[in-house]
Design an enzyme around this catalytic site. Sequence first.
Site, PDB file in Angstrom:
ATOM      1  N   THR A 134      78.709  28.878  81.201  1.00 47.22           N
ATOM      2  CA  THR A 134      77.718  29.284  82.455  1.00 47.22           C
ATOM      3  C   THR A 134      76.401  29.232  82.029  1.00 47.22           C
ATOM      4  OG1 THR A 134      77.195  31.195  83.624  1.00 47.22           O
ATOM      5  CG2 THR A 134      78.139  31.576  81.314  1.00 47.22           C
ATOM      6  N   ASP A 135      75.586  29.068  83.082  1.00 45.10           N
ATOM      7  CA  ASP A 135      73.890  28.997  83.181  1.00 45.10           C
ATOM      8  C   ASP A 135      73.711  30.469  82.793  1.00 45.10           C
ATOM      9  OD1 ASP A 135      74.456  30.270  85.468  1.00 45.10           O
ATOM     10  OD2 ASP A 135      73.163  28.999  86.405  1.00 45.10           O
ATOM     11  N   GLU A 136      74.332  31.514  82.798  1.00 43.04           N
ATOM     12  CA  GLU A 136      74.102  32.960  82.618  1.00 43.04           C
ATOM     13  C   GLU A 136      73.453  33.255  81.204  1.00 43.04           C
ATOM     14  OE1 GLU A 136      76.011  36.178  84.577  1.00 43.04           O
ATOM     15  OE2 GLU A 136      76.322  34.925  86.437  1.00 43.04           O
ATOM     16  N   TYR A 160      79.175  40.136  80.053  1.00 46.86           N
ATOM     17  CA  TYR A 160      79.881  38.851  80.696  1.00 46.86           C
ATOM     18  C   TYR A 160      79.170  37.770  79.795  1.00 46.86           C
ATOM     19  CZ  TYR A 160      80.665  34.377  83.334  1.00 46.86           C
ATOM     20  OH  TYR A 160      80.793  33.157  83.493  1.00 46.86           O
ATOM     21  N   ALA A 162      76.806  37.787  77.795  1.00 47.59           N
ATOM     22  CA  ALA A 162      76.828  37.828  76.400  1.00 47.59           C
ATOM     23  C   ALA A 162      78.217  37.396  75.572  1.00 47.59           C
ATOM     24  CB  ALA A 162      76.695  39.224  75.741  1.00 47.59           C
ATOM     25  N   LYS A 164      80.144  35.090  76.985  1.00 44.09           N
ATOM     26  CA  LYS A 164      80.032  33.564  76.910  1.00 44.09           C
ATOM     27  C   LYS A 164      79.206  32.812  75.886  1.00 44.09           C
ATOM     28  CE  LYS A 164      82.096  31.462  79.819  1.00 44.09           C
ATOM     29  NZ  LYS A 164      83.493  31.022  79.579  1.00 44.09           N
ATOM     30  N   ASN A 189      76.145  28.799  89.801  1.00 43.80           N
ATOM     31  CA  ASN A 189      77.347  29.433  90.511  1.00 43.80           C
ATOM     32  C   ASN A 189      78.128  28.447  91.274  1.00 43.80           C
ATOM     33  OD1 ASN A 189      75.042  31.557  89.910  1.00 43.80           O
ATOM     34  ND2 ASN A 189      76.562  32.584  91.381  1.00 43.80           N
ATOM     35  N   ASN A 190      79.302  28.547  91.264  1.00 47.19           N
ATOM     36  CA  ASN A 190      80.461  27.865  92.043  1.00 47.19           C
ATOM     37  C   ASN A 190      80.823  28.424  93.466  1.00 47.19           C
ATOM     38  OD1 ASN A 190      82.135  25.954  89.976  1.00 47.19           O
ATOM     39  ND2 ASN A 190      80.167  26.474  89.534  1.00 47.19           N
TER      40      ASN A 190
HETATM   41  P1  NAD Z   1      88.278  33.219  87.605  1.00 50.73           P
HETATM   42  O1  NAD Z   1      88.118  34.503  87.134  1.00 50.73           O
HETATM   43  O2  NAD Z   1      88.625  32.753  88.885  1.00 50.73           O
HETATM   44  O3  NAD Z   1      89.625  32.642  86.610  1.00 50.73           O
HETATM   45  C1  NAD Z   1      89.646  32.870  85.372  1.00 50.73           C
HETATM   46  C2  NAD Z   1      91.259  32.415  85.008  1.00 50.73           C
HETATM   47  O4  NAD Z   1      91.400  32.801  83.719  1.00 50.73           O
HETATM   48  C3  NAD Z   1      92.321  33.243  85.638  1.00 50.73           C
HETATM   49  O5  NAD Z   1      93.348  32.643  86.191  1.00 50.73           O
HETATM   50  C4  NAD Z   1      92.942  34.263  84.612  1.00 50.73           C
HETATM   51  O6  NAD Z   1      94.296  34.677  84.852  1.00 50.73           O
HETATM   52  C5  NAD Z   1      92.582  33.493  83.625  1.00 50.73           C
HETATM   53  N1  NAD Z   1      92.590  34.380  82.199  1.00 50.73           N
HETATM   54  C6  NAD Z   1      92.037  35.496  82.074  1.00 50.73           C
HETATM   55  N2  NAD Z   1      92.046  35.884  80.716  1.00 50.73           N
HETATM   56  C7  NAD Z   1      92.980  35.158  80.111  1.00 50.73           C
HETATM   57  C8  NAD Z   1      93.405  34.826  78.726  1.00 50.73           C
HETATM   58  N3  NAD Z   1      93.230  35.931  77.973  1.00 50.73           N
HETATM   59  N4  NAD Z   1      94.484  33.941  78.685  1.00 50.73           N
HETATM   60  C9  NAD Z   1      94.479  33.076  79.674  1.00 50.73           C
HETATM   61  N5  NAD Z   1      94.250  33.117  80.715  1.00 50.73           N
HETATM   62  C10 NAD Z   1      93.283  33.906  80.911  1.00 50.73           C
HETATM   63  O7  NAD Z   1      87.158  32.557  86.807  1.00 50.73           O
HETATM   64  P2  NAD Z   1      86.532  31.071  87.476  1.00 50.73           P
HETATM   65  O8  NAD Z   1      85.211  31.503  88.350  1.00 50.73           O
HETATM   66  O9  NAD Z   1      87.582  29.923  87.786  1.00 50.73           O
HETATM   67  O10 NAD Z   1      85.679  30.623  86.078  1.00 50.73           O
HETATM   68  C11 NAD Z   1      86.331  29.992  85.117  1.00 50.73           C
HETATM   69  C12 NAD Z   1      85.357  29.508  83.781  1.00 50.73           C
HETATM   70  O11 NAD Z   1      84.270  29.096  84.473  1.00 50.73           O
HETATM   71  C13 NAD Z   1      85.005  30.714  83.316  1.00 50.73           C
HETATM   72  O12 NAD Z   1      85.106  30.329  81.796  1.00 50.73           O
HETATM   73  C14 NAD Z   1      83.588  31.098  83.727  1.00 50.73           C
HETATM   74  O13 NAD Z   1      82.901  31.612  82.580  1.00 50.73           O
HETATM   75  C15 NAD Z   1      83.153  29.976  84.051  1.00 50.73           C
HETATM   76  N6  NAD Z   1      82.212  29.644  84.919  1.00 50.73           N
HETATM   77  C16 NAD Z   1      82.112  29.964  85.972  1.00 50.73           C
HETATM   78  C17 NAD Z   1      81.343  30.113  87.329  1.00 50.73           C
HETATM   79  C18 NAD Z   1      81.385  30.582  88.753  1.00 50.73           C
HETATM   80  O14 NAD Z   1      80.503  30.450  89.521  1.00 50.73           O
HETATM   81  N7  NAD Z   1      82.590  30.868  88.972  1.00 50.73           N
HETATM   82  C19 NAD Z   1      80.436  29.248  87.015  1.00 50.73           C
HETATM   83  C20 NAD Z   1      80.124  28.565  85.806  1.00 50.73           C
HETATM   84  C21 NAD Z   1      80.972  28.678  84.734  1.00 50.73           C
HETATM   85  O1  DAU Z   2      75.841  31.413  87.372  1.00 50.67           O
HETATM   86  C1  DAU Z   2      77.163  31.205  86.965  1.00 50.67           C
HETATM   87  C2  DAU Z   2      77.790  32.498  87.293  1.00 50.67           C
HETATM   88  O2  DAU Z   2      78.084  32.597  88.562  1.00 50.67           O
HETATM   89  C3  DAU Z   2      79.453  32.442  86.442  1.00 50.67           C
HETATM   90  O3  DAU Z   2      79.228  32.367  85.078  1.00 50.67           O
HETATM   91  C4  DAU Z   2      80.054  33.882  86.787  1.00 50.67           C
HETATM   92  O4  DAU Z   2      81.421  33.654  86.495  1.00 50.67           O
HETATM   93  C5  DAU Z   2      80.030  33.833  88.261  1.00 50.67           C
HETATM   94  O5  DAU Z   2      80.646  35.266  88.767  1.00 50.67           O
HETATM   95  C6  DAU Z   2      78.696  33.982  88.975  1.00 50.67           C
HETATM   96  O6  DAU Z   2      77.952  35.107  88.803  1.00 50.67           O
HETATM   97  P1  DAU Z   2      77.091  36.046  89.715  1.00 50.67           P
HETATM   98  O7  DAU Z   2      76.997  37.450  89.247  1.00 50.67           O
HETATM   99  O8  DAU Z   2      75.761  35.080  89.903  1.00 50.67           O
HETATM  100  O9  DAU Z   2      77.925  35.699  90.865  1.00 50.67           O
HETATM  101  P2  DAU Z   2      78.382  36.917  92.188  1.00 50.67           P
HETATM  102  O10 DAU Z   2      78.989  36.308  93.093  1.00 50.67           O
HETATM  103  O11 DAU Z   2      79.145  38.247  91.478  1.00 50.67           O
HETATM  104  O12 DAU Z   2      76.934  37.446  92.433  1.00 50.67           O
HETATM  105  C7  DAU Z   2      76.013  36.473  93.074  1.00 50.67           C
HETATM  106  C8  DAU Z   2      74.731  37.064  93.492  1.00 50.67           C
HETATM  107  O13 DAU Z   2      74.945  37.976  94.508  1.00 50.67           O
HETATM  108  C9  DAU Z   2      74.183  38.082  92.281  1.00 50.67           C
HETATM  109  O14 DAU Z   2      72.615  37.942  92.109  1.00 50.67           O
HETATM  110  C10 DAU Z   2      74.647  39.400  92.756  1.00 50.67           C
HETATM  111  C11 DAU Z   2      74.613  39.320  94.351  1.00 50.67           C
HETATM  112  N1  DAU Z   2      75.643  40.143  94.733  1.00 50.67           N
HETATM  113  C12 DAU Z   2      76.926  40.154  94.361  1.00 50.67           C
HETATM  114  C13 DAU Z   2      78.000  40.808  95.119  1.00 50.67           C
HETATM  115  C14 DAU Z   2      79.254  41.025  94.381  1.00 50.67           C
HETATM  116  C15 DAU Z   2      75.430  40.979  95.962  1.00 50.67           C
HETATM  117  O15 DAU Z   2      74.300  41.072  96.601  1.00 50.67           O
HETATM  118  N2  DAU Z   2      76.442  41.823  96.480  1.00 50.67           N
HETATM  119  C16 DAU Z   2      77.569  41.748  96.135  1.00 50.67           C
HETATM  120  O16 DAU Z   2      78.368  42.539  96.593  1.00 50.67           O
END
Ligand code: NAD
Ligand code: DAU
Length: 354
Positions: A134-136, A160, A162, A164, A189-190
């Site tokens: 992640t970019d975080e 989180y 930390a 990653k 962010n996706n």
């Molecule tokens: P998610 O929470 O939707 O999915 C995580 C998956 O991992 C789930 O299917 C869960 O069951 C599985 N999992 C959790 N612990 C496990 C374990 N110990 N063994 C096997 N499987 C396990 O997450 P996501 O949003 O799909 O993110 C996937 C990856 O991409 C993560 O590594 C996250 O850090 C990274 N990422 C997410 C975003 C975002 O915006 N969502 C952006 C950049 C990177």
């Molecule tokens: O940047 C990549 C990351 O993006 C990934 O590594 C993480 O897995 C993914 O969860 C995401 O993290 P964020 O913390 O940015 O995503 P989230 O959707 O939780 O929050 C997006 C922004 O919105 C953040 O600034 C917090 C804010 N927010 C979030 C929630 C859940 C709100 O204002 N209200 C809310 O209820």
Amino acid sequence: MARTLLVTGGAGFIGSCFVLQARERGERVINLDKLTYAGNPDNLASLAQDPDHILVQGDIGNAELVNWLLRQYRPDAVVNFAAESHVDRSILDPEAFVRTNVLGTSTLLRVVKNWWQNLDEPAKSSFRFLHVSTDEVYGALKPGDPAFCETTPYSPNSPYSASKAASDHLVRAFHETYGLPTLITNCSNNYGPRQFPEKLIPLTIINARNNRSIPVYGTGSNIRDWLHVEDHCAAIALVLEKGRVGESYNIGGHSARTNLEVVQSICEILQQEEPSPTMYADLILFVTDRPGHDFRYAIDCSKIERELGWKPAHTFATGLVDTVLWYLANDAWVENVCSGAYLDWVDRNYGHRG
Ligand code: NAD
Ligand code: DAU
């Protein structure tokens, strides 16, 4: 023969999109997923009868199971999505993040490395371990700061990020120490279909549709860079195919928005698609901020664009409309994930915010 991938976390939001794309490319997928609250086999319903998608419920920290899967299926690559992924949950329960993201990744790396070391050529040289990050990990930017590039020092601020960051360092160390052919991707962010509604975009869509308040942390001025999940997964596939071993690649959407802008855009799309006599935007509620809330993320993805020719196919404007329409069209999926433990989470995270 078609390539075999061991994908971990492939029942989650991004992993399931990657698995669906991999099957379209004809790759065989062994999908190791613990099926936590975030892992949802419904995300892969279209593969239910597919003999080349094998879903195995299990933990990346289970060395015996991982070892067995490697020997049984002999994958050409491992793609590690498995993680605890939600910042707010990491604030309430950091240890779960250390267990999976740090210890789990460490075990996965060790077992894969031991197996890889005994492979014969050419399988040994062509094998890849791709870690999805992640970019975080780079921390937070101030308004005029340059975007994160691959050489930006790590400075994670949440449990989180930390965890990653720690996993990224382990992946790097396994390359430097043992020569394991690793790749790391750091994405922004996706958004898109099948994202669990603890995250901002699906939470906003679902709350607005149910006439519940839309919680915006602080003033809503924090900035995120949004990328459609299909573009992220296409980038991962490209890095897997053509990325330089030992390197990391930033992936971003060139779509920086404040949280308030994102929430307001969703309200406008809903107003258009399902007009409400009261405005959806009236449901916006500014609530107590997230502790340690990173102000801004921005990604410089010129390396992947220049070296691998990657470009996102979706714009945020059309991608967001498509995403809202997906949630409107998939009531059964939404109902399924919004029951039981999800309601406890809503209570734990929002009950005290006022
Ligand atoms: P998610 O929470 O939707 O999915 C995580 C998956 O991992 C789930 O299917 C869960 O069951 C599985 N999992 C959790 N612990 C496990 C374990 N110990 N063994 C096997 N499987 C396990 O997450 P996501 O949003 O799909 O993110 C996937 C990856 O991409 C993560 O590594 C996250 O850090 C990274 N990422 C997410 C975003 C975002 O915006 N969502 C952006 C950049 C990177
Ligand atoms: O940047 C990549 C990351 O993006 C990934 O590594 C993480 O897995 C993914 O969860 C995401 O993290 P964020 O913390 O940015 O995503 P989230 O959707 O939780 O929050 C997006 C922004 O919105 C953040 O600034 C917090 C804010 N927010 C979030 C929630 C859940 C709100 O204002 N209200 C809310 O209820």
